[in-house]
Every structure is written in structure tokens, then in C-alpha cells.
Design a protein around this motif. Structure first.
Motif, PDB file in Angstrom:
ATOM      1  N   LEU A  94      -7.684  42.306  39.660  1.00  0.00           N
ATOM      2  CA  LEU A  94      -7.280  40.928  39.915  1.00  0.00           C
ATOM      3  C   LEU A  94      -5.749  40.859  39.901  1.00  0.00           C
ATOM      4  O   LEU A  94      -5.124  41.114  38.869  1.00  0.00           O
ATOM      5  N   HIS A  95      -5.181  40.515  41.032  1.00  0.00           N
ATOM      6  CA  HIS A  95      -3.726  40.396  41.122  1.00  0.00           C
ATOM      7  C   HIS A  95      -3.393  39.204  42.009  1.00  0.00           C
ATOM      8  O   HIS A  95      -4.280  38.593  42.632  1.00  0.00           O
ATOM      9  N   ASP A  96      -2.116  38.852  42.066  1.00  0.00           N
ATOM     10  CA  ASP A  96      -1.750  37.672  42.840  1.00  0.00           C
ATOM     11  C   ASP A  96      -1.682  38.007  44.324  1.00  0.00           C
ATOM     12  O   ASP A  96      -1.407  39.144  44.722  1.00  0.00           O
ATOM     13  N   ASP A  97      -1.965  36.995  45.128  1.00  0.00           N
ATOM     14  CA  ASP A  97      -2.015  37.149  46.573  1.00  0.00           C
ATOM     15  C   ASP A  97      -0.630  36.852  47.153  1.00  0.00           C
ATOM     16  O   ASP A  97      -0.189  35.696  47.178  1.00  0.00           O
ATOM     17  N   PHE A  98       0.049  37.894  47.587  1.00  0.00           N
ATOM     18  CA  PHE A  98       1.378  37.711  48.164  1.00  0.00           C
ATOM     19  C   PHE A  98       1.340  36.950  49.482  1.00  0.00           C
ATOM     20  O   PHE A  98       2.363  36.456  49.951  1.00  0.00           O
ATOM     21  N   ARG A  99       0.167  36.839  50.073  1.00  0.00           N
ATOM     22  CA  ARG A  99       0.046  36.151  51.356  1.00  0.00           C
ATOM     23  C   ARG A  99      -0.160  34.652  51.196  1.00  0.00           C
ATOM     24  O   ARG A  99      -0.198  33.928  52.195  1.00  0.00           O
ATOM     25  N   ALA A 100      -0.341  34.171  49.972  1.00  0.00           N
ATOM     26  CA  ALA A 100      -0.618  32.750  49.744  1.00  0.00           C
ATOM     27  C   ALA A 100       0.567  31.913  50.216  1.00  0.00           C
ATOM     28  O   ALA A 100       1.719  32.186  49.851  1.00  0.00           O
ATOM     29  N   PRO A 101       0.324  30.893  51.042  1.00  0.00           N
ATOM     30  CA  PRO A 101       1.430  30.042  51.503  1.00  0.00           C
ATOM     31  C   PRO A 101       2.047  29.252  50.350  1.00  0.00           C
ATOM     32  O   PRO A 101       1.345  28.761  49.464  1.00  0.00           O
ATOM     33  N   GLY A 102       3.369  29.137  50.343  1.00  0.00           N
ATOM     34  CA  GLY A 102       4.056  28.410  49.282  1.00  0.00           C
ATOM     35  C   GLY A 102       3.911  29.076  47.938  1.00  0.00           C
ATOM     36  O   GLY A 102       3.839  28.411  46.897  1.00  0.00           O
ATOM     37  N   ARG A 103       3.840  30.401  47.974  1.00  0.00           N
ATOM     38  CA  ARG A 103       3.612  31.146  46.740  1.00  0.00           C
ATOM     39  C   ARG A 103       4.729  30.885  45.732  1.00  0.00           C
ATOM     40  O   ARG A 103       5.904  30.964  46.041  1.00  0.00           O
ATOM     41  N   TRP A 104       4.320  30.593  44.500  1.00  0.00           N
ATOM     42  CA  TRP A 104       5.256  30.301  43.410  1.00  0.00           C
ATOM     43  C   TRP A 104       5.443  31.544  42.559  1.00  0.00           C
ATOM     44  O   TRP A 104       4.486  32.222  42.205  1.00  0.00           O
ATOM     45  N   GLU A 105       6.682  31.892  42.258  1.00  0.00           N
ATOM     46  CA  GLU A 105       6.979  33.073  41.466  1.00  0.00           C
ATOM     47  C   GLU A 105       7.546  32.652  40.115  1.00  0.00           C
ATOM     48  O   GLU A 105       8.750  32.456  39.954  1.00  0.00           O
ATOM     49  N   PRO A 106       6.666  32.502  39.099  1.00  0.00           N
ATOM     50  CA  PRO A 106       7.145  32.072  37.771  1.00  0.00           C
ATOM     51  C   PRO A 106       7.854  33.203  37.035  1.00  0.00           C
ATOM     52  O   PRO A 106       7.573  34.393  37.263  1.00  0.00           O
ATOM     53  N   GLY A 107       8.756  32.837  36.153  1.00  0.00           N
ATOM     54  CA  GLY A 107       9.452  33.830  35.331  1.00  0.00           C
ATOM     55  C   GLY A 107       8.701  34.097  34.040  1.00  0.00           C
ATOM     56  O   GLY A 107       7.571  33.621  33.826  1.00  0.00           O
ATOM     57  N   ASP A 108       9.325  34.860  33.155  1.00  0.00           N
ATOM     58  CA  ASP A 108       8.699  35.183  31.879  1.00  0.00           C
ATOM     59  C   ASP A 108       8.580  33.940  31.005  1.00  0.00           C
ATOM     60  O   ASP A 108       9.437  33.045  31.032  1.00  0.00           O
ATOM     61  N   PRO A 109       7.510  33.868  30.199  1.00  0.00           N
ATOM     62  CA  PRO A 109       7.384  32.743  29.260  1.00  0.00           C
ATOM     63  C   PRO A 109       8.519  32.765  28.232  1.00  0.00           C
ATOM     64  O   PRO A 109       8.911  33.826  27.743  1.00  0.00           O
ATOM     65  N   LEU A 110       9.026  31.577  27.918  1.00  0.00           N
ATOM     66  CA  LEU A 110      10.135  31.435  26.973  1.00  0.00           C
ATOM     67  C   LEU A 110       9.702  30.598  25.775  1.00  0.00           C
ATOM     68  O   LEU A 110       8.777  29.773  25.878  1.00  0.00           O
ATOM     69  N   ASP A 111      10.402  30.800  24.652  1.00  0.00           N
ATOM     70  CA  ASP A 111      10.129  29.980  23.475  1.00  0.00           C
ATOM     71  C   ASP A 111      10.997  28.730  23.510  1.00  0.00           C
ATOM     72  O   ASP A 111      11.649  28.427  24.528  1.00  0.00           O
ATOM     73  N   LEU A 112      11.018  27.987  22.391  1.00  0.00           N
ATOM     74  CA  LEU A 112      11.778  26.736  22.368  1.00  0.00           C
ATOM     75  C   LEU A 112      13.281  26.953  22.513  1.00  0.00           C
ATOM     76  O   LEU A 112      14.024  26.045  22.890  1.00  0.00           O
TER      77      LEU A 112
END
Length: 281
Positions: A94-112
Motif C-alpha cells: 500500500l503506497h500513495d498514488d503519484f498519479r492522483a490529481p491534485g496530489r498533496w505532499e504533507p511534511g513530517d508530523p510536528l509537535d507543539l
């Protein structure tokens, strides 16, 4: 003359009467009935009556099943159905679909404090993690998140709440769901942490497998996989797990066919599935 008369009377006396047998019976003196001797029977008839008829049993004929012309005879499929029911389970990368339109690329989770939590592989090492506290993922462009994405350098799965519900329902013992706020979204998303790390890579079935050696400068990863092309796993080594990461190659998130079909039924966006149990490449 007297002799002729005597002979005539004798003949008349000896001639049988034409009347019924009862008329021929005459009473003897004293009123007793005449004794009639029973007819004589042959020995064969007597033996036939003395011995009861013997019944001879006919041999049973084997049962014959009549099949209509053109119809196939019935064949028991009990063993066949049992064999068919025992199928090899299927698993998918299971991996992300690079072909998805409007694909969002989130960064690493951050703390407060806007700092990266732990090391880069904290959420993808194939083991449970201690709750790190409130987390968030920046979204300065206000892009619409997909239902499934891989966040940051560690490729941490970030999923919509309804996707998280599928994992919680089908693989509660295999995953840890950690809430994370995404900037601009009214409801929290979840990090999916696979808590099982299984030795299941089928090296002979993979296209190519390279391992870290002592001279590669990474002592902590000696013996682990440096590169895997055409990943294939051995389902016999998986057990009852439905979500896990392969030992030596934890960059891959593997899900069972049951989880795959449930996610497809939900119409999840951003997810792509690659088989890892098919022997064909």
C-alpha cells in the motif's frame, strides 16, 4: 336258456350307472355308509407335497444410475471444493498514488514546538510507539488532503478518519492510530503505525535483493536489505496479520486482500496497491 339269462343279469350288474356318484352309493345293512378308498397317488406326487418349495435367491444386480442423453454423470466434488476453499492469501504493498490529481505532499508530523518528533523512521519501524502528544502537519498552501498520503521523509501514512475506521475494524491488533491535526482541516486525521515487523520476504521470488554488508558504513543495518526490486513475500510466514512491515525492508506497508477490498469499497483517494504475493513479474 338259463345260462343266457344268468350272463345278461351279470352284465347288467357290472355296467356302470350313468347317474351321479352319490346315486351309486348304496346303504349297507345297519345303515352304515360305504367306505370309499382314496385314489392312489404316485410316489412323485407324495414327495412333491411333503417337501416345501425351495426359494432360490437371485444375485443382486449392481445399482445403475440412469443419465439422460447428453447429460454429464454426477461426480462428487467434496474433495475438489475443499481444495478450492484452501487458497493462498494475497497481500499488497500500500503506497500513495503519484498519479492522483491534485496530489498533496504533507511534511513530517510536528509537535507543539514545530519540531520533528523522534527520528525520521519513528512511525514506520514496524513497532508500537509511545504517544508523542499533540501533533500537526503544516499545510500552508491549503491543499485538499487526500484520503491516503505518505508524509515526510519517513513516508508515514496519514489517513482520513473513515480510512482509519477501516484499519481499526479489520486490523485492530496490527495498527496504532495516532491523531494529527492538518492545518486548515476541521477534523483530525490519523497516522497509521503498523506494529508488526515480520520476516517474510521471499528472496527467491523477488527480482533482486541486495543486503547491507560490514563495508557499507551502516553497522546498525548489516544483514538488512539495501535494495529490493520486485518485492515478494511468503504468506506462510505472515500468520494472521493483516497489516505489517517486512523485516529488513520496513519502508513497505503491506496489507491483506481483505483490507485492500474494504478500502476500495470506501472509494479511498490517493491509495495504490501492488501485489506482493503474485509470482509473476
Amino acid at each position: 336258456m338259463f345260462r343266457r339269462l344268468t350272463n345278461a343279469l351279470r352284465r347288467l350288474w357290472l355296467r356302470p350307472s350313468e347317474s351321479s356318484p352319490s346315486d351309486r352309493q348304496q346303504s349297507l345293512p345297519g345303515g352304515s355308509e360305504p367306505t370309499v378308498a382314496p385314489p392312489r397317488r404316485s410316489r412323485a406326487s407324495v414327495a412333491e407335497e411333503a417337501s416345501p418349495p425351495v426359494r432360490t435367491s437371485r444375485p443382486r444386480r449392481p445399482a445403475v444410475r440412469i443419465v439422460a442423453h447428453g447429460a454429464a454423470p454426477h461426480v462428487s466434488n467434496r474433495k475438489t471444493s475443499r481444495r478450492a476453499s484452501v487458497t493462498t492469501p494475497r497481500f499488497y504493498d500500500l503506497h500513495d498514488d503519484f498519479r492522483a490529481p491534485g496530489r498533496w505532499e504533507p511534511g513530517d508530523p510536528l509537535d507543539l514546538e514545530d519540531k520533528v518528533v523522534g527520528d525520521v523512521w519513528m512511525f514506520t519501524a514496524g513497532r508500537p510507539v509511545n504517544p508523542p502528544g499533540p501533533l500537526h502537519i503544516p499545510n500552508e498552501l491549503r491543499a485538499a488532503p487526500l484520503d491516503f498520503s505518505l508524509a515526510g521523509a519517513g513516508l508515514t501514512p496519514v489517513v482520513h478518519p473513515r480510512v482509519a475506521a477501516v484499519f481499526a475494524r479489520l486490523a485492530p491488533e496490527d495498527v496504532q492510530l495516532i491523531p494529527v491535526n492538518i492545518e486548515g482541516q476541521p477534523e483530525p486525521y490519523f497516522l497509521v503505525v503498523a506494529t508488526r515487523l515480520l520476516r517474510c520476504v521471499d528472496e527467491a521470488a523477488c527480482l533482486e535483493v541486495l543486503r547491507y554488508g560490514p563495508g557499507d558504513g551502516v553497522p546498525a543495518r548489516v544483514g538488512q536489505y539495501r535494495s529490493v526490486r520486485g518485492l515478494r513475500i511468503d504468506p506462510a510466514q505472515v500468520g494472521r496479520a493483516r497489516v505489517f512491515r517486512p523485516w529488513g525492508w520496513p519502508v513497505t506497508l503491506v496489507v491483506s486482500e481483505v483490507v485492500k477490498e474494504a478500502l476500495e469499497k470506501e472509494g479511498v483517494t490517493g491509495a495504490r496497491f501492488t501485489p506482493v504475493t503474485d509470482t509473476r513479474h
